[in-house]
Scaffold this active site. Structure first.
Site, PDB file in Angstrom:
ATOM      1  N   CYS A 401      22.744  -8.863 -37.053  1.00 15.26           N
ATOM      2  CA  CYS A 401      21.948  -7.894 -37.388  1.00 15.26           C
ATOM      3  C   CYS A 401      20.410  -7.149 -36.885  1.00 15.26           C
ATOM      4  O   CYS A 401      20.303  -5.884 -36.865  1.00 15.26           O
ATOM      5  CB  CYS A 401      20.840  -8.591 -39.000  1.00 15.26           C
ATOM      6  N   HIS A 445      16.464 -12.786 -40.035  1.00 11.71           N
ATOM      7  CA  HIS A 445      17.478 -11.444 -40.380  1.00 11.71           C
ATOM      8  C   HIS A 445      16.358 -10.441 -39.664  1.00 11.71           C
ATOM      9  O   HIS A 445      14.786 -10.865 -39.371  1.00 11.71           O
ATOM     10  CB  HIS A 445      17.403 -11.589 -41.936  1.00 11.71           C
ATOM     11  N   ASP A 461      18.004  -2.155 -45.418  1.00 15.22           N
ATOM     12  CA  ASP A 461      18.407  -3.250 -44.723  1.00 15.22           C
ATOM     13  C   ASP A 461      20.010  -2.429 -44.436  1.00 15.22           C
ATOM     14  O   ASP A 461      21.513  -2.142 -44.929  1.00 15.22           O
ATOM     15  CB  ASP A 461      19.120  -4.053 -45.586  1.00 15.22           C
TER      16      ASP A 461
END
Lengths: 655, 303
Positions: A401, A445, A461
């Site tokens: 991520c 994250h 995202d």
């Protein structure tokens, strides 16, 4: 020596003390713990073999040696670790000179103290169970040696349990009402030295990848009412705005800048139980509109506490998922800054989108990622080259991520859209039994925010574009090499999962309602009981006054029960006589009978022999025959008695 | 006019020389209708004292030497089948007397000891389902050797409690011992002893002693002493209510012997060690703590 402690009682005492000491010993270095445990075991073996205690000098040498070792290890004998080590060593050494019931009483009290100090080691639910078992064991052995005989009575443990159960209401009342400090008493500097876990304040390639392997809990959340979909649970942490070509860093909050945001629409209220971390970050959902005392909202809309979370803390927060923010131009300009050079391919890609409207540039970038066959991996290849973002986007196409969030913000800024990286946690595991969500370190994250003029900050995202499963189904379903994850994060047997969740739910309720019961919640409870607007100092005062009044009342009742019988006339007269004798230097002994006192006085004051003996005789007749004539005679004789003080004193001294 | 019991005291003091206090305590114990336990080394005059008391009071006397093979039937009596009448007839044992000297009671097994105890407490004997009353008055004067001697069955606390007083004679003083060595043998003196009293006079004296006034402050004192024995850590058990009843009775008897119609703290102090000594067991050793009673008197204030 009288009052010797029977052998069986000593065994149970040692066993109960070891129970109280065991968790403390586990915190000590193993060699020291083994050394300390050896002492009680040695004592038990001495009893078993019928040997006598070691000589006094050896006990002192042992004590000094153990304390020296403790000091050598901790460089102190006070504080949490050093103090506990000293307490544990002294309890062990004390056993070497224990042979009477009095010593056992001292050790039992020390045992209760050590059992109470167990909560310095840990405040977990396990520790509660262990401390309760220790209390039962200590009380059982206390009853064992309080009896005169040394034979075993099977109901002792049961009686100890019953006694402790009888004490439970008082314990609960004290727990609820005893004034508590808003901070812990024992948060000493050494507590802060532990390696920090969880999110870091710099985002560099690999920082989230490492966290993904950590299955320890970060926090637990229970929502009042319906929980939002798991794919929208973005727990906001640090915001990374400065990019140096490799790492993303936070910028310091500008002094005096207050967040300007408007919340619209429905709100979510929830209660979080944060595990201790070395950070002051409180991971709230966007956008917090109400938060607990001793915390604030930064200009990046991150909720932070005034001090690092040294202990588990319960937070009640209200958030509004729909919100607008307005930002000064300086902030937007800051979020367009890129290093002067590097990553030419990415810059060239972004330049292609510059003609599009801002919102379309964001969509285009996401579309490009979605189409690019990127993979989501726990162990992406290292990118040591000078252009890591180019390498990721055009060569390896494999990342986690933080790689994608960083690359996406780079693309957006290169395309002229203000953007920044947001760190935090995503999602969580729902505990159906306890109706709460468990968020682990592995759920850490990184995502991004882009600024669109008409809509404010928008969460984007990029991981959702690369690995859509991560958002909806969690980490294990989305990464390419899930086998590297710890067991609980992968698929586990359903029964095991259920068992683990049940246990976690118990622990959660314990932490939430017992550990989380702090000064603020106590105040709320008192307010609900009608004791409101009391400053805590005043409350402490009242509470202390109440306890003192109860103790005083009990003491007075005891005195009243043991009060001396009322004095009758003859007694009062006699006491005057006794006082006269005392002035003459003859003090009455506690159990001295009247005629014995008169005889003794007459021997010292021969001149008054007749008067003294007559007084004793008339007192005895007046008081024990209840003869009124004798009482009258006693009165006149005592009144007439004139003792020559000086001589009596002298002769009293000669005696 | 001196009471016949004072003549009894005089006679006893001529036989047991130099032990006026013990003799007086023994007579006070009998006046209080209590049984006596004489505990001392062999040969200090326990048996002589018991025998002399019985003779001078004009009471029937029998003596049983307790041994380890003494059976209850040897003491109480036994039912024997008689062929002529075809029935059982009870043959009375030595317990059917007015003064029973149970010599060396702690040498007998517990079964025999407890057979005696029913007789002491109830003044009756049960054999084969029949109950036989004992004569009045009935006293047991038991002697025992100090507990640590071998071959003894120590009396348990419950049985010790049945004895009103435990007395120790101790070695005689120098003068008394010289007089004893120079004079006639004690055995002969006892044999020559003429009764100075009779059972009716004794019964009357017992009634008179029971009428001595005990004022409320004195009962306060007795209760304070009892409370001290019950609260202090050094004692295994405190004094029983039976012991306190005995203490009051003995206090009255002592006051009566002193010629008073009311009891005073001095009387309590005089009889207390004899009554409490064998009942106050040390918590640590489980044995009687003979000094404890005197120490209690020194420390408990007279209210």
């Amino acid at each position: 020596m009288s009052d010797t402690l029977p052998g069986r009682a000593l065994y149970t005492l040692i066993a109960a003390l070891l129970m109280a000491l065991l968790p403390h010993l586990l915190t000590l270095p193993p060699w020291l713990a083994l050394l300390i445990v050896a002492v009680p075991l040695w004592r038990a073996s001495l009893v078993y073999r019928g040997k006598t205690l070691p000589p006094r000098w050896l006990r002192y040498v042992l004590m000094l040696a153990l304390l020296a070792l403790v000091f050598w290890q901790f460089r102190t004998l006070i504080g949490r670790s050093g103090g506990v080590a000293m307490l544990v060593s002294l309890i062990a050494i004390k056993l070497l000179e224990t042979h009477s019931r009095r010593d056992a009483a001292v050790l039992t009290l020390l045992g209760y103290f050590a059992a109470g100090a167990l909560f310095l080691v840990s405040q977990s639910f396990w520790m509660l169970l262990w401390a309760l078992a220790t209390a039962v064991a200590l009380t059982t052995q206390l009853m064992a040696w309080q009896r005169r005989t040394d034979h075993y009575e099977p109901d002792e443990a049961w009686r100890a349990l019953r006694m402790l159960a009888e004490a439970a209401p008082v314990v609960i009342l004290l727990f609820l009402l005893f004034p508590r400090l808003s901070g812990p008493l024992w948060s000493m500097p050494e507590d802060r030295n532990g390696a920090s876990s969880g999110l870091s304040d710099v985002m560099s390639p690999g920082s989230f990848t490492n966290l993904a392997l950590d299955d320890s809990p970060a926090f637990r959340v229970s929502f009042d009412g319906k929980a939002p979909p798991v794919s929208t649970m973005y727990w906001r942490g640090p915001v990374f705005e400065r990019f140096d070509g490799r790492n993303w860093q936070q910028l310091h909050d500008d002094a005096g800048v207050r967040p300007t945001a408007i919340a619209v629409g429905p709100t979510l209220s929830y209660s979080m139980l944060m595990e201790p971390s070395e950070r002051s970050w409180l991971l709230a959902l966007d956008l917090p509109v109400r938060w607990p005392a001793h915390s604030r909202l930064t200009s990046r809309f991150q909720l932070v506490a005034d001090a690092p979370l040294a202990q588990r803390r319960r937070l009640d927060i209200v958030s509004s998922p729909f919100w607008h923010a307005s930002e000064p131009d300086g902030v937007l300009r800051r979020n367009l800054v890129l290093p002067a050079s590097g990553n030419p391919q990415a810059r060239a890609l972004a330049r292609q989108w510059q003609q599009l409207p801002a919102a379309a540039r964001v969509d285009a970038a996401q579309q490009w990622l979605r189409a690019g066959k990127f993979s989501y991996s726990l162990s992406p290849p290292l990118l040591p080259g000078p252009d890591p973002i180019d390498d990721l986007l055009f060569t390896t196409r494999e990342g986690f991520c933080e790689h994608y969030a960083g690359a996406f913000v780079f693309l957006m800024r290169a395309a002229g859209v203000p953007a920044r990286v947001v760190g935090g946690y995503l999602g969580g595991e729902r505990n159906a039994g306890g109706d709460y969500w468990l968020v682990r370190q592995a759920d850490a994250h990184a995502w991004t925010e882009v600024w669109l003029a008409e809509r404010g900050w928008q969460r984007v995202d990029p991981t959702a574009a690369v690995a859509p499963n991560r958002i909806n189904q969690g980490l294990a379903q989305s990464v390419t090499n899930a086998a590297r994850l710890p067991g609980v994060l992968r698929n586990e047997a359903p029964w095991l999962r259920e068992l683990r969740q049940h246990w976690d739910a118990t622990v959660f309720q314990w932490n939430r309602w017992v550990i989380g019961y702090d000064a603020q919640r106590q105040m709320q409870l008192l307010n609900r009981l009608g004791i409101d607007a009391l400053a805590s100092a005043a409350f402490i005062g009242w509470f202390a006054a109440l306890v003192l009044a109860l103790l005083l009342g009990y003491g007075l009742a005891q005195r009243w029960r043991n009060r001396p019988p009322p004095r009758d006339a003859a007694m009062r007269c006699w006491l005057r006589f006794v006082a006269k004798l005392e002035r003459a230097g003859i003090a009455a002994q506690p159990g001295e009978a009247p005629s014995s006192l008169a005889h003794r006085a007459a021997a010292l004051l021969p001149a008054h022999r007749e008067a003294l003996e007559a007084i004793a005789a008339s007192y005895l007749a007046a008081r024990y025959r209840e003869d009124p004539a004798a009482l009258a005679e006693l009165r006149t004789r005592v009144k007439q008695l004139q003792l020559t003080v000086g001589r009596a004193k002298q002769s009293g001294k000669e005696q | 006019m001196p009471h016949p019991l004072h003549a009894v005291l005089n006679q006893l003091n001529q036989i047991i020389l130099g032990k006026e206090n013990v003799v007086r305590l023994a007579v006070a114990g009998l006046l209080a209708r209590g049984h006596l336990l004489l505990e001392d080394l062999p040969g200090v005059g326990k048996t002589t004292l018991a025998h002399a008391i019985a003779t001078t009071l004009g009471l029937r006397f029998s003596r049983v030497q307790f041994t380890s093979d003494l059976l209850p039937a040897d003491l109480l009596g036994v039912s024997v089948y008689e062929r002529d009448s075809g029935r059982f007839r009870f043959h009375h044992g030595p317990v059917f007397t007015q003064v029973l000297l149970a010599d060396e009671i702690n040498r007998a097994p517990p079964k025999t000891q407890s057979a005696l105890l029913e007789a002491m407490e109830e003044h009756q004997v049960s054999v084969d389902g029949e109950t036989y009353a004992l004569p009045e008055p009935f006293f047991v004067i038991a002697t025992q050797n100090p507990q640590h001697q071998i071959g003894t069955f120590p009396l348990p606390e419950s049985q010790l409690d049945r004895f009103l007083m435990r007395l120790e004679l101790g070695y005689p003083g120098h003068e008394a011992e010289r007089a004893m060595l120079a004079g006639d043998s004690r055995r002969e003196l006892v044999a020559r002893l003429a009764p100075a009293c009779d059972p009716d006079t004794l019964a009357e004296a017992q009634r008179a002693a029971a009428g001595v006034k005990v004022a409320a402050p004195l009962l306060d004192y007795i209760q304070a002493l009892a409370a001290a024995t019950r609260h202090q850590q050094r004692f295994a058990y405190g004094l029983s209510p039976r012991a306190l009843i005995g203490l009051v009775a003995a206090t009255r008897a002592w006051a009566w012997l002193d010629g008073r119609d009311h009891a005073i703290p001095e009387d309590v102090q005089a009889v207390f060690p004899a009554i409490a000594g064998h009942r106050l067991l040390s918590r640590a050793s489980g044995r009687p703590d003979p000094l404890a009673a005197v120490e209690l008197l020194d420390t408990v204030a007279i209210p």
